[in-house]
Design a protein around this motif. Sequence first.
Motif, mmCIF file in Angstrom:
data_model
loop_
_atom_site.group_PDB
_atom_site.id
_atom_site.type_symbol
_atom_site.label_atom_id
_atom_site.label_comp_id
_atom_site.label_asym_id
_atom_site.label_seq_id
_atom_site.Cartn_x
_atom_site.Cartn_y
_atom_site.Cartn_z
ATOM 1 N N ALA A 85 0.825 -1.203 0.000
ATOM 2 C CA ALA A 85 0.000 0.000 0.000
ATOM 3 C C ALA A 85 0.865 1.261 0.000
ATOM 4 O O ALA A 85 0.624 2.208 -0.758
ATOM 5 N N LEU A 86 1.879 1.268 0.852
ATOM 6 C CA LEU A 86 2.772 2.417 0.902
ATOM 7 C C LEU A 86 3.552 2.565 -0.404
ATOM 8 O O LEU A 86 3.824 3.685 -0.856
ATOM 9 N N GLY A 87 3.882 1.438 -1.010
ATOM 10 C CA GLY A 87 4.599 1.471 -2.301
ATOM 11 C C GLY A 87 3.746 2.101 -3.394
ATOM 12 O O GLY A 87 4.258 2.840 -4.244
ATOM 13 N N ILE A 88 2.430 1.816 -3.382
ATOM 14 C CA ILE A 88 1.522 2.399 -4.382
ATOM 15 C C ILE A 88 1.470 3.912 -4.234
ATOM 16 O O ILE A 88 1.538 4.661 -5.219
ATOM 17 N N ILE A 89 1.362 4.407 -2.994
ATOM 18 C CA ILE A 89 1.313 5.846 -2.763
ATOM 19 C C ILE A 89 2.657 6.487 -3.118
ATOM 20 O O ILE A 89 2.707 7.593 -3.663
ATOM 21 N N GLU A 90 3.719 5.783 -2.852
ATOM 22 C CA GLU A 90 5.064 6.301 -3.105
ATOM 23 C C GLU A 90 5.309 6.550 -4.590
ATOM 24 O O GLU A 90 6.110 7.424 -4.963
ATOM 25 N N MET A 91 4.591 5.805 -5.457
ATOM 26 C CA MET A 91 4.783 5.948 -6.903
ATOM 27 C C MET A 91 4.349 7.326 -7.403
ATOM 28 O O MET A 91 4.843 7.816 -8.422
ATOM 29 N N THR A 92 3.412 7.986 -6.710
ATOM 30 C CA THR A 92 2.907 9.282 -7.172
ATOM 31 C C THR A 92 3.226 10.422 -6.220
ATOM 32 O O THR A 92 2.894 11.576 -6.516
ATOM 33 N N THR A 93 3.816 10.113 -5.096
ATOM 34 C CA THR A 93 4.093 11.137 -4.091
ATOM 35 C C THR A 93 5.567 11.068 -3.691
ATOM 36 O O THR A 93 6.082 9.983 -3.388
ATOM 37 N N PRO A 94 6.259 12.225 -3.650
ATOM 38 C CA PRO A 94 7.689 12.235 -3.330
ATOM 39 C C PRO A 94 7.962 12.039 -1.835
ATOM 40 O O PRO A 94 8.102 13.012 -1.087
ATOM 41 N N PHE A 95 7.956 10.788 -1.389
ATOM 42 C CA PHE A 95 8.290 10.501 0.009
ATOM 43 C C PHE A 95 8.914 9.109 0.098
ATOM 44 O O PHE A 95 8.869 8.326 -0.864
ATOM 45 N N LYS A 96 9.490 8.820 1.215
ATOM 46 C CA LYS A 96 9.994 7.483 1.479
ATOM 47 C C LYS A 96 9.526 7.054 2.853
ATOM 48 O O LYS A 96 9.166 7.893 3.689
ATOM 49 N N PHE A 97 9.527 5.751 3.072
ATOM 50 C CA PHE A 97 8.996 5.245 4.338
ATOM 51 C C PHE A 97 9.869 4.124 4.873
ATOM 52 O O PHE A 97 10.633 3.474 4.137
ATOM 53 N N ARG A 98 9.748 3.913 6.162
ATOM 54 C CA ARG A 98 10.370 2.757 6.808
ATOM 55 C C ARG A 98 9.413 2.275 7.895
ATOM 56 O O ARG A 98 8.731 3.083 8.548
ATOM 57 N N VAL A 99 9.347 0.975 8.062
ATOM 58 C CA VAL A 99 8.428 0.362 9.033
ATOM 59 C C VAL A 99 9.242 -0.261 10.158
ATOM 60 O O VAL A 99 10.157 -1.066 9.916
ATOM 61 N N ASP A 100 8.934 0.118 11.384
ATOM 62 C CA ASP A 100 9.603 -0.423 12.559
ATOM 63 C C ASP A 100 8.526 -0.963 13.495
ATOM 64 O O ASP A 100 7.903 -0.217 14.249
ATOM 65 N N GLY A 101 8.294 -2.279 13.430
ATOM 66 C CA GLY A 101 7.236 -2.888 14.227
ATOM 67 C C GLY A 101 5.879 -2.409 13.766
ATOM 68 O O GLY A 101 5.487 -2.596 12.618
ATOM 69 N N GLN A 102 5.151 -1.741 14.676
ATOM 70 C CA GLN A 102 3.819 -1.219 14.355
ATOM 71 C C GLN A 102 3.844 0.276 14.072
ATOM 72 O O GLN A 102 2.809 0.925 14.082
ATOM 73 N N THR A 103 5.013 0.813 13.792
ATOM 74 C CA THR A 103 5.156 2.239 13.510
ATOM 75 C C THR A 103 5.704 2.454 12.107
ATOM 76 O O THR A 103 6.662 1.791 11.697
ATOM 77 N N VAL A 104 5.066 3.376 11.371
ATOM 78 C CA VAL A 104 5.494 3.720 10.013
ATOM 79 C C VAL A 104 6.031 5.152 10.039
ATOM 80 O O VAL A 104 5.318 6.082 10.458
#
Length: 355
Positions: free
Chosen positions: A329-348
């Motif tokens: 899901a985050l990858g889909i949003i990332e395709m159109t929005t300039p951001f990056k993410f990392r997941v640590d347990g239950q925190t994004v």
Amino acid sequence: MSKSRFIELMAKSMGKCASAEELAELDMFLEQFPDYKKTYQVTDALKGNDAQPAETKPEEINGNLEEIWNRIKSSNEDAEDNTKVRFMFRWQWVAAAVLVLAVTGGLLYRRGIQQDNSIAEIVIHEIHVPYGKTQKLKLPDGTQVMLNAGSTFSYPEAFEKGTRDVSLTGEGFFEVTKNAKKPFLVHTAKLVVKVLGTVFNVKAYNNDKTVETTLLKGKVQVELKNNPEKKIILLPNEKLIVINNRDPKSVKPKENKIEYQVTALPDVKPDEVKETAWVDNRILFTNEVFEDVAAQIERKYNVQVVFEDQALRTEQISGLLDKESLQEALGIIEMTTPFKFRVDGQTVYLSKKEK
């Protein structure tokens, strides 16, 4: 001792609720004034048997009063002093007052117990839906309810009043069984939705910026808690948006004047209505700010989203999340929005993508 105090002590003695000190006070008074001892006949007549009836009818009260008067007359037939007769005549009314007080008190006590038992019999069910889950319910009247993640919903075991009242914090989709004699009321912190039989959605999370009521079928009336005189009628495919300010300091004075607005839903297929997409475990968003979509992601995937770059909160994004995992899901949003993410347990954690 005053007459009112004497009546009070007699009533307490008869009702077996007098303290040891009060009983001693009554005994001492009767010892000091022998003439008053004849009123023990009144007390005996009032007490009767220890087992008092559950309820006393008016004709029974009159019979008891007649019996008391006969005893008083009988005890004074041989009296030498007519003054004593007049004295006892006055105490006939005292006895009547004590009897009425006692009977009334007994009835009120019994009714109080019945009311307490009635209240105790009202069973309220409270449902808490955790993040990452949804829950379906069927209410006592046949109404179908779907609760979104992070919602709290309460309803009675049976709808016995003239209305069917439920309470909601969070989001619920309702298919209400029609009953013109018993309106269905959904209570939230900001508003009350009143219906007879219809299909609608209520979104009332405490932390959201708005509270929304979306009508799909039928007709509803919405009453604002801070302005109960104002009745807002919604027709099919209309949505009521009520401002639910989390932080008054963040709202400009001009914006604060807009308390609510009614908008029409886009002319789309039923399965493309974004307000009810969650019922099918989907998130549908069109030109919405990232902050609002993040709140939906938190509920759907049971995570906490942290914006490390605050500018990302106001980024407008569009898309559809269905059966994807959190990473997908985050990858889909990332395709159109300039951001990056990392997941640590239950925190994004979301941060701005470097150019």
